[in-house]
Design an enzyme around this catalytic site. Structure first.
Site, mmCIF file in Angstrom:
data_model
loop_
_atom_site.group_PDB
_atom_site.id
_atom_site.type_symbol
_atom_site.label_atom_id
_atom_site.label_comp_id
_atom_site.label_asym_id
_atom_site.label_seq_id
_atom_site.Cartn_x
_atom_site.Cartn_y
_atom_site.Cartn_z
ATOM 1 N N ASP A 2 0.811 -1.213 0.000
ATOM 2 C CA ASP A 2 0.000 0.000 0.000
ATOM 3 C C ASP A 2 0.844 1.263 0.000
ATOM 4 O O ASP A 2 0.351 2.342 -0.312
ATOM 5 C CB ASP A 2 -0.922 -0.011 1.230
ATOM 6 N N THR A 21 -3.664 9.297 -5.008
ATOM 7 C CA THR A 21 -2.500 8.976 -5.840
ATOM 8 C C THR A 21 -2.838 9.103 -7.314
ATOM 9 O O THR A 21 -2.039 9.616 -8.114
ATOM 10 C CB THR A 21 -2.012 7.550 -5.538
ATOM 11 N N LEU A 76 -8.820 6.360 0.915
ATOM 12 C CA LEU A 76 -8.735 7.428 -0.082
ATOM 13 C C LEU A 76 -7.360 7.518 -0.742
ATOM 14 O O LEU A 76 -7.158 8.343 -1.625
ATOM 15 C CB LEU A 76 -9.068 8.780 0.574
ATOM 16 N N ARG A 77 -6.408 6.692 -0.301
ATOM 17 C CA ARG A 77 -5.055 6.819 -0.822
ATOM 18 C C ARG A 77 -4.999 6.562 -2.324
ATOM 19 O O ARG A 77 -4.243 7.205 -3.052
ATOM 20 C CB ARG A 77 -4.116 5.863 -0.082
ATOM 21 N N GLY A 78 -5.812 5.620 -2.805
ATOM 22 C CA GLY A 78 -5.785 5.288 -4.224
ATOM 23 C C GLY A 78 -6.198 6.451 -5.109
ATOM 24 O O GLY A 78 -5.509 6.789 -6.080
#
Length: 334
Positions: free
Chosen positions: A191, A277, A272-274
């Site tokens: 991740d 990014t 929300l990281r996806g």
């Protein structure tokens, strides 16, 4: 000394090269994971990227590449205070490396000869403001993985041992490569990579012939080969430099924000990281190509890189993660 194989001369592998270029434009994207067959140019691309990156400004003699005298840590005694230009650091982290070698430790020689307690910087210090490359990252020992996770989250390397209490910045782009047949990557580390790419061996005779032709020319007529491809590498280097300058001025339309969120919901990605990014990657791609703002064409190209490794496994869907992302992109961004 023989220079690295030119980045622009790598045949095919467009997604891998694009992912590495995007991290060069915006290091905040979070690194690149390259998984695939042996002999597909993974290590070659990383070595080539090192020669392609623009130089950085750093204080001479500072082991952590501090940009100004004010940024030099208190424990550094070798810094001159003068700014110099140096290549962007690309540091290899080998398998089986000790924790002391990664983080730094007491300088034993100085302690024995002078009786002084001094810090000997490790690989994380050298990699600051650059790249940290791990080949066979899926075989990395767990304690080193835990250490990297801590540093990647904070951007600071803290050493508390042997009477030492040292802290220094450790912000780097993490690049990992490996063969999935030799083991999977821990989810926590997976991740942390902003982008992920699956690479495969060329599947056409023409492409394989071109790989052989270029590699043979690199080894048998090195000077001429390098001279030819240096022109192409210079174009990429100039575009990266221009992209870095344009990135702060790149606008983000609300429509793109909506599309990022819609894709994330459609894919069922946790957190929300996806999508954050994906947004950064789309913006970096727009800046690299000289576009004022990202649009759906940029999202289509970066979505598989940013979201493929964040997908939940679906036992009822035999399609690869990349294929599932591509399918969702066609549905959401039709």
């Amino acid at each position: 000394m023989t220079r690295a194989f030119p980045f622009s001369a790598i045949v095919g592998q467009a997604d891998m090269k694009l992912a590495m270029i995007l991290t060069a434009v915006d290091p905040g994207i979070g690194g690149v994971l390259v998984f695939g067959d042996r002999g597909t140019g993974k290590s070659t691309a990383v070595r080539a990227l090192a020669a392609l990156l623009p130089q950085i400004t750093a204080i001479e003699g500072c082991p952590v590449n501090s940009p100004t005298p004010e940024d030099v840590p208190d424990w550094v005694e070798t810094a001159t205070g003068q700014q110099v230009r140096r290549p962007t650091p690309v540091v290899d982290l080998p398998l089986g490396v000790t924790e002391d070698r990664v983080t730094g430790a007491l300088d034993i020689e100085r302690a024995l000869t002078r009786g002084e307690k001094a810090f000997e910087p490790g690989l994380l210090a050298r990699a600051n403001r650059g790249y940290l490359y791990i080949d066979e990252v899926n075989l990395l020992e767990d304690h080193v993985v835990d250490l990297l996770l801590d540093v990647a989250q904070t951007g600071v390397n803290a050493v508390e041992r042997e009477g030492l209490s040292i802290r220094h910045p450790a912000r780097f782009v993490l690049v990992g490569s490996g063969n999935p047949e030799e083991g999977e990557l821990r989810p926590q580390l997976l991740d942390r990579f902003g982008l992920s790419v699956d690479v495969r061996s060329p599947d056409t005779i023409e492409e394989r012939v071109e790989v052989i032709r270029r590699r043979d020319a690199f080894e048998t007529d090195h000077a001429c080969f390098m001279q030819r491809w240096e022109i192409e590498d210079a174009k990429v280097r100039d575009a990266i430099t221009a992209g870095r300058l344009a990135l702060p001025l790149t606008r983000t339309p609300d429509e793109v924000l909506h599309d990022c969120a819609a894709l994330s919901v459609a894919l069922g990605v946790d957190g929300l990281r996806g999508e954050l990014t994906m947004l950064r990657a789309a913006r970096a791609l727009a800046a690299y190509e000289g576009t004022a703002a990202p649009d759906r064409s940029h999202l289509r190209r970066v979505a598989p890189l940013a979201m493929g490794h964040r997908m939940r496994r679906d036992p009822l869907d035999e399609a690869s993660a990349t294929a599932r992302v591509t399918r969702a992109v066609e549905e959401v961004l039709a």
